[in-house]
Design an enzyme around this catalytic site. Sequence first.
Site, PDB file in Angstrom:
ATOM      1  N   LYS A 164       3.697  -1.123   7.291  1.00  0.00           N
ATOM      2  CA  LYS A 164       3.740  -0.723   5.870  1.00  0.00           C
ATOM      3  C   LYS A 164       4.245   0.689   5.926  1.00  0.00           C
ATOM      4  O   LYS A 164       3.903   1.448   6.516  1.00  0.00           O
ATOM      5  CB  LYS A 164       2.110  -1.028   5.530  1.00  0.00           C
ATOM      6  CG  LYS A 164       1.822  -0.343   4.008  1.00  0.00           C
ATOM      7  CD  LYS A 164       0.408  -0.530   3.793  1.00  0.00           C
ATOM      8  CE  LYS A 164      -0.032  -0.136   2.412  1.00  0.00           C
ATOM      9  NZ  LYS A 164      -1.406  -0.270   2.301  1.00  0.00           N
ATOM     10  N   SER A 222      -2.684  -3.151  -1.935  1.00  0.00           N
ATOM     11  CA  SER A 222      -1.634  -2.481  -1.753  1.00  0.00           C
ATOM     12  C   SER A 222      -0.488  -2.878  -0.707  1.00  0.00           C
ATOM     13  O   SER A 222       0.477  -2.410  -0.814  1.00  0.00           O
ATOM     14  CB  SER A 222      -1.874  -0.818  -1.552  1.00  0.00           C
ATOM     15  OG  SER A 222      -2.231  -0.615  -0.434  1.00  0.00           O
ATOM     16  N   SER A 253      -6.822  -3.809   0.664  1.00  0.00           N
ATOM     17  CA  SER A 253      -5.649  -3.906   0.727  1.00  0.00           C
ATOM     18  C   SER A 253      -4.767  -4.687   1.759  1.00  0.00           C
ATOM     19  O   SER A 253      -3.564  -5.029   1.955  1.00  0.00           O
ATOM     20  CB  SER A 253      -4.737  -2.447   0.690  1.00  0.00           C
ATOM     21  OG  SER A 253      -4.821  -1.925  -0.583  1.00  0.00           O
TER      22      SER A 253
HETATM   23  N1  GLN Z   1      -6.939  -1.923  -4.889  1.00  0.00           N
HETATM   24  C1  GLN Z   1      -7.881  -0.877  -4.095  1.00  0.00           C
HETATM   25  C2  GLN Z   1      -7.341   0.158  -4.999  1.00  0.00           C
HETATM   26  O1  GLN Z   1      -6.408   0.456  -5.721  1.00  0.00           O
HETATM   27  C3  GLN Z   1      -7.811  -1.047  -2.567  1.00  0.00           C
HETATM   28  C4  GLN Z   1      -6.445  -0.292  -2.316  1.00  0.00           C
HETATM   29  C5  GLN Z   1      -6.315  -0.244  -0.814  1.00  0.00           C
HETATM   30  O2  GLN Z   1      -7.049  -0.876  -0.011  1.00  0.00           O
HETATM   31  N2  GLN Z   1      -5.545   0.596  -0.287  1.00  0.00           N
HETATM   32  O3  GLN Z   1      -7.859   1.314  -4.742  1.00  0.00           O
END
Ligand code: GLN
Length: 477
Positions: A68, A144, A168
């Site tokens: 990532k 994400s 994410s």
């Molecule tokens: N969807 C969540 C957010 O927008 C989680 C994001 C993540 O785990 N990096 O914060």
Amino acid sequence: MPTITQLRASYQSGDLTPSDAIRSLAETIESRDPEIKGYISYDTEAALAEAEKVDLSLPLGGVPIAIKDVINVKGQPCTCGSKYLAENYTAPYDAGVIKKLRAAGAIPFGRANMDEFAMGSSTENSAIQTTRNPWDTSRIPGGSSGGSAAVVAADEAIAALGSDTGGSIRQPAALCGCVGLKPTYGRVSRYGLVAFASSLDQIGPMTQTVEDAALLLQAISGHDSHDSTCIDEPVPDYSSFIGQDIKGLKVGLPKEYFAEGLDSGVKSAVETAIQQLESLGAEPVEISLPHTEYAVATYYIIATAEASTNLARFDGVRYGHRSENAGNLIEQYHHSREEGFGEEVKRRIILGTYVLSSGYYDAYYIQAQKVRTLIRKDFTDAFEKVDLIASPVTPSPAFKIGEKSDDPLAMYLADIYTISANLAGICGISVPCGFTATDDGKQLPIGLQLLGKPFGEGELIKAAHAYEQATDWQKLA
Ligand code: GLN
């Protein structure tokens, strides 16, 4: 695409060399990625140079792993999906997990797309590109870590690393039909992971199988003196949990996770999965996690507060974008941030700054910390009665690109089943558990979430593997 285990076997038998694997991966990426857009960049020559000198006797010897684009790999770009870092940032050092991967013989190959600074659930917040769900390219892959999930699902990677602050890893794994494991907070080093919310972030594996998740977790787990929150405890042999039976395992079903708002296709797939666990000898137990209804609000206060602090380092002086339209230093800060950050990142910085500001700190931030303690206690109480918790990962399958773009709140609310695990610091896994059909006849994957006690990754692997072996979703995915 071969799994890690299969790839290792073909190296051992001499059927394939790591260079062959990198070359064929690069060819696949070249042909598929223009449509999927899972990678921000990849450097085939650098990976081939590493493949030449790799030690095949190591546990991940010669295995390419997609990373990532928020984890620093020395000499490679690390954009975090942001315009801010896309222009001119090259990672000056290897993250803790990358050092461990290299020590295990793996080759970091390819930078996977993501929502900007890991804020989002769809990769639509990436300033570089929106990744497509390989099952239906008009839909989002989740986020994400959407790039990591999509490249694994599209056979453009053997396995990948993602990061999970509020879901994410698990959510994109569920929406793309792969396995995603969020380790317990402190199990894996965060050194060199560009911070979003430091008390919630964890790096973890995204793979084709549970066995591969165990192998990758093994490689990246363990102490790192560069991260004071990374615990100095022995790492169990995760592979030893593969192939064990789950007779008598008590699986908690939180009633709040099966309530209103859950898509009927997702619900029935998860319920069938639970019956399957039961037929393997597990004992379902109804439980309650009574503070679930406060989880989204609590998360979006704590995560944004920490983000606003963490992102203060992007000041136009030290890293990345620097505005050319500034007459003095203050203007340089303002304009660099204004030009470099996307809309969602700005929204979170504003929210986070607000909840930390004098007069609101007690009402929001302190209150959220108190509720976080209650949420954590919900899990401590539940784990007195059960060994694991089973639930959906997401309330609905992958949605259409653009469908929720104008409604950030709807996007936040869909994090309901994943964020509590981060607030409580516990571990969780998403494993494929079926499909639901769209109106136009496409099949969309669904994930089963299993949550475990702190440092209970072995139990998660045991149950997820037993379930995976008893079903064929993995093979279809
Ligand atoms: N969807 C969540 C957010 O927008 C989680 C994001 C993540 O785990 N990096 O914060």
